[in-house]
Design a protein around this motif. Structure first.
Motif, PDB file in Angstrom:
ATOM      1  N   VAL A  21     -34.733  29.914 -21.898  1.00  0.00           N
ATOM      2  CA  VAL A  21     -33.657  30.885 -21.677  1.00  0.00           C
ATOM      3  C   VAL A  21     -32.802  30.400 -20.514  1.00  0.00           C
ATOM      4  O   VAL A  21     -33.328  29.901 -19.516  1.00  0.00           O
ATOM      5  N   LEU A  22     -31.481  30.523 -20.655  1.00  0.00           N
ATOM      6  CA  LEU A  22     -30.567  30.232 -19.540  1.00  0.00           C
ATOM      7  C   LEU A  22     -29.536  31.343 -19.474  1.00  0.00           C
ATOM      8  O   LEU A  22     -29.207  31.958 -20.493  1.00  0.00           O
ATOM      9  N   THR A  23     -28.990  31.577 -18.293  1.00  0.00           N
ATOM     10  CA  THR A  23     -27.891  32.525 -18.207  1.00  0.00           C
ATOM     11  C   THR A  23     -26.611  31.844 -18.710  1.00  0.00           C
ATOM     12  O   THR A  23     -26.478  30.620 -18.672  1.00  0.00           O
ATOM     13  N   HIS A  31     -21.726  28.607 -25.811  1.00  0.00           N
ATOM     14  CA  HIS A  31     -21.728  27.631 -26.903  1.00  0.00           C
ATOM     15  C   HIS A  31     -22.632  26.451 -26.536  1.00  0.00           C
ATOM     16  O   HIS A  31     -23.497  26.048 -27.319  1.00  0.00           O
ATOM     17  N   LEU A  32     -22.448  25.909 -25.345  1.00  0.00           N
ATOM     18  CA  LEU A  32     -23.210  24.724 -24.920  1.00  0.00           C
ATOM     19  C   LEU A  32     -24.708  25.035 -24.780  1.00  0.00           C
ATOM     20  O   LEU A  32     -25.555  24.248 -25.210  1.00  0.00           O
ATOM     21  N   VAL A  33     -25.022  26.164 -24.158  1.00  0.00           N
ATOM     22  CA  VAL A  33     -26.431  26.539 -23.938  1.00  0.00           C
ATOM     23  C   VAL A  33     -27.142  26.719 -25.275  1.00  0.00           C
ATOM     24  O   VAL A  33     -28.265  26.252 -25.485  1.00  0.00           O
ATOM     25  N   SER A  34     -26.472  27.383 -26.195  1.00  0.00           N
ATOM     26  CA  SER A  34     -27.051  27.652 -27.509  1.00  0.00           C
ATOM     27  C   SER A  34     -27.184  26.365 -28.323  1.00  0.00           C
ATOM     28  O   SER A  34     -28.244  26.073 -28.886  1.00  0.00           O
ATOM     29  N   GLU A  35     -26.120  25.604 -28.346  1.00  0.00           N
ATOM     30  CA  GLU A  35     -26.097  24.326 -29.084  1.00  0.00           C
ATOM     31  C   GLU A  35     -27.190  23.367 -28.587  1.00  0.00           C
ATOM     32  O   GLU A  35     -27.739  22.592 -29.352  1.00  0.00           O
ATOM     33  N   ALA A  36     -27.529  23.465 -27.297  1.00  0.00           N
ATOM     34  CA  ALA A  36     -28.557  22.587 -26.720  1.00  0.00           C
ATOM     35  C   ALA A  36     -29.971  23.014 -27.123  1.00  0.00           C
ATOM     36  O   ALA A  36     -30.940  22.344 -26.768  1.00  0.00           O
ATOM     37  N   GLY A  37     -30.089  24.147 -27.825  1.00  0.00           N
ATOM     38  CA  GLY A  37     -31.398  24.540 -28.334  1.00  0.00           C
ATOM     39  C   GLY A  37     -32.130  25.573 -27.501  1.00  0.00           C
ATOM     40  O   GLY A  37     -33.310  25.828 -27.731  1.00  0.00           O
ATOM     41  N   ASN A  38     -31.447  26.184 -26.541  1.00  0.00           N
ATOM     42  CA  ASN A  38     -32.081  27.265 -25.781  1.00  0.00           C
ATOM     43  C   ASN A  38     -32.135  28.516 -26.671  1.00  0.00           C
ATOM     44  O   ASN A  38     -31.110  28.938 -27.209  1.00  0.00           O
ATOM     45  N   GLU A  39     -33.328  29.065 -26.797  1.00  0.00           N
ATOM     46  CA  GLU A  39     -33.536  30.152 -27.756  1.00  0.00           C
ATOM     47  C   GLU A  39     -32.825  31.445 -27.348  1.00  0.00           C
ATOM     48  O   GLU A  39     -32.461  32.248 -28.200  1.00  0.00           O
ATOM     49  N   MET A  40     -32.673  31.653 -26.032  1.00  0.00           N
ATOM     50  CA  MET A  40     -32.023  32.880 -25.571  1.00  0.00           C
ATOM     51  C   MET A  40     -30.956  32.567 -24.538  1.00  0.00           C
ATOM     52  O   MET A  40     -31.084  31.616 -23.764  1.00  0.00           O
ATOM     53  N   ILE A  41     -29.931  33.434 -24.525  1.00  0.00           N
ATOM     54  CA  ILE A  41     -28.916  33.427 -23.465  1.00  0.00           C
ATOM     55  C   ILE A  41     -29.033  34.754 -22.741  1.00  0.00           C
ATOM     56  O   ILE A  41     -29.041  35.810 -23.378  1.00  0.00           O
ATOM     57  N   CYS A  71     -17.756  37.938 -24.389  1.00  0.00           N
ATOM     58  CA  CYS A  71     -17.345  36.530 -24.265  1.00  0.00           C
ATOM     59  C   CYS A  71     -18.473  35.605 -24.735  1.00  0.00           C
ATOM     60  O   CYS A  71     -18.243  34.650 -25.489  1.00  0.00           O
ATOM     61  N   VAL A  72     -19.683  35.897 -24.284  1.00  0.00           N
ATOM     62  CA  VAL A  72     -20.852  35.084 -24.657  1.00  0.00           C
ATOM     63  C   VAL A  72     -21.101  35.172 -26.166  1.00  0.00           C
ATOM     64  O   VAL A  72     -21.363  34.160 -26.819  1.00  0.00           O
ATOM     65  N   ALA A  73     -20.999  36.361 -26.710  1.00  0.00           N
ATOM     66  CA  ALA A  73     -21.264  36.548 -28.149  1.00  0.00           C
ATOM     67  C   ALA A  73     -20.322  35.696 -28.993  1.00  0.00           C
ATOM     68  O   ALA A  73     -20.721  35.155 -30.027  1.00  0.00           O
ATOM     69  N   ARG A  74     -19.078  35.532 -28.543  1.00  0.00           N
ATOM     70  CA  ARG A  74     -18.116  34.737 -29.318  1.00  0.00           C
ATOM     71  C   ARG A  74     -18.442  33.255 -29.298  1.00  0.00           C
ATOM     72  O   ARG A  74     -18.134  32.525 -30.239  1.00  0.00           O
ATOM     73  N   GLY A  75     -19.094  32.773 -28.235  1.00  0.00           N
ATOM     74  CA  GLY A  75     -19.424  31.349 -28.171  1.00  0.00           C
ATOM     75  C   GLY A  75     -20.810  31.025 -28.702  1.00  0.00           C
ATOM     76  O   GLY A  75     -21.112  29.875 -29.013  1.00  0.00           O
ATOM     77  N   ASN A  76     -21.650  32.031 -28.803  1.00  0.00           N
ATOM     78  CA  ASN A  76     -23.048  31.823 -29.179  1.00  0.00           C
ATOM     79  C   ASN A  76     -23.191  31.170 -30.556  1.00  0.00           C
ATOM     80  O   ASN A  76     -22.472  31.490 -31.483  1.00  0.00           O
ATOM     81  N   GLN A  77     -24.186  30.266 -30.651  1.00  0.00           N
ATOM     82  CA  GLN A  77     -24.427  29.534 -31.895  1.00  0.00           C
ATOM     83  C   GLN A  77     -25.787  29.895 -32.504  1.00  0.00           C
ATOM     84  O   GLN A  77     -26.467  29.043 -33.046  1.00  0.00           O
ATOM     85  N   GLY A  78     -26.211  31.135 -32.379  1.00  0.00           N
ATOM     86  CA  GLY A  78     -27.451  31.548 -33.043  1.00  0.00           C
ATOM     87  C   GLY A  78     -28.603  31.860 -32.120  1.00  0.00           C
ATOM     88  O   GLY A  78     -29.710  32.186 -32.570  1.00  0.00           O
ATOM     89  N   SER A  79     -28.391  31.773 -30.807  1.00  0.00           N
ATOM     90  CA  SER A  79     -29.438  32.172 -29.863  1.00  0.00           C
ATOM     91  C   SER A  79     -29.480  33.705 -29.781  1.00  0.00           C
ATOM     92  O   SER A  79     -28.559  34.384 -30.216  1.00  0.00           O
ATOM     93  N   MET A  80     -30.568  34.210 -29.205  1.00  0.00           N
ATOM     94  CA  MET A  80     -30.668  35.649 -28.996  1.00  0.00           C
ATOM     95  C   MET A  80     -30.004  35.988 -27.660  1.00  0.00           C
ATOM     96  O   MET A  80     -30.228  35.291 -26.673  1.00  0.00           O
ATOM     97  N   ALA A 210     -42.141  31.917 -21.621  1.00  0.00           N
ATOM     98  CA  ALA A 210     -40.779  31.379 -21.599  1.00  0.00           C
ATOM     99  C   ALA A 210     -40.344  31.220 -20.155  1.00  0.00           C
ATOM    100  O   ALA A 210     -41.005  31.723 -19.245  1.00  0.00           O
ATOM    101  N   GLN A 211     -39.243  30.516 -19.954  1.00  0.00           N
ATOM    102  CA  GLN A 211     -38.660  30.328 -18.617  1.00  0.00           C
ATOM    103  C   GLN A 211     -37.183  30.669 -18.678  1.00  0.00           C
ATOM    104  O   GLN A 211     -36.541  30.460 -19.701  1.00  0.00           O
TER     105      GLN A 211
END
Ligand code: KIV
Ligand code: NA
Length: 264
Positions: A21-23, A31-41, A71-80, A210-211
């Protein structure tokens, strides 16, 4: 990446697989956090300090949290997406209902609230109405004035026992996740073993499910002293994209956090 749900992450805990998880507070980083494979934002109220420059999270409003969540929801790529209910927005269960609804409507999939056993009624009402909640225990920054500073919590036997009891009670009340901030690594492990819901840690050692880290901290962008539990992933990576992926991989394979990032 397919859409990550509560079901996915609860199954990960059962399988003994960790998640990352990352903020993020805006569309580009989401977009970047999600695309990198982090399961949660986490759309954390840390934005009050990181983005707004306040010296605590207390000035953040529900409207601001809803804006950043959208704003985050619009960039998110499938993370929770988890969003923080800010200071005093859940002082009563009725306020919690109304303000949690605003964050869910803005695009959150789960809300996070800081507190102890007193959250039980609120969490239960939210759950009945279809709003999953994560209870944030240990160092709860919205209570910094009551706690007398940003200090490790649960260090004595009595407060450690109380934290385990609170965690179990909040799970029974319908909490879908827990987050432990700045608690001794051994206590975090005991809490994680005491509940079936996923436990996210920050400054809580390596044995939680998780972290999470504040994005700007793990990219080495935050001015001032770096907290003990933070690792700057830009030191070993050339791009932000690689650093975000290295973090997700390190959390999943258990190489982050190391013993040096935890508290005894
Ligand atoms: O607001 C935030 O970023 C948080 C994390 C530090 C857990 O609550
Ligand atoms: Na927060």
């Amino acid at each position: 990446m397919s859409n990550i749900t509560l079901h996915t992450l609860t199954a990960r805990k059962q399988a003994g697989e960790k998640f990352a998880v990352l903020t993020a507070y805006d569309s580009c980083f989401a977009h970047l956090v999600s695309e990198a494979g982090n399961e949660m934002i986490l759309v954390g109220d840390s934005l009050g300090m990181v983005l707004q420059g306040n010296d605590s999270t207390l000035p953040v409003s529900v409207e601001e949290m809803a804006y950043h969540t959208a704003c985050v929801a619009r960039g998110n790529q499938g993370s929770m997406i988890m969003a923080d209910l800010p200071f005093m927005s859940y002082a009563t269960p009725a306020q919690a209902m109304e303000n949690a609804a605003a964050l869910m409507a803005a695009g959150a999939h789960i809300i996070k609230i800081e507190g102890t056993a007193w959250l039980a009624e609120t969490i239960s009402l939210l759950a009945e109405r279809g709003i999953p909640a994560c209870a944030h225990l240990g160092l709860t920054p919205q209570a910094v004035n009551k706690l007398g500073g940003y200090k490790v919590q649960g260090r004595d036997r009595e407060s450690a026992r109380q934290m385990i009891e609170d965690a179990v009670l909040l799970e029974q009340s319908g909490a879908s996740m827990l987050l432990l901030e700045c608690v001794p690594s051994l206590l975090a492990r005991e809490v994680t073993e005491a509940v079936d819901i996923p436990v996210i840690g920050i400054g809580a050692g390596s044995d939680t499910d998780a972290q999470v880290l504040v994005l700007h901290d793990m990219l080495g962008l935050t001015p001032g002293r770096r907290p003990k539990f933070v690792k700057n992933f830009m030191e070993e990576n050339d791009t932000v994209q690689d650093a975000l992926k290295a973090y997700a991989d390190a959390v999943r394979d258990g190489t982050f956090p190391g013993p040096e990032h935890g508290f005894e």
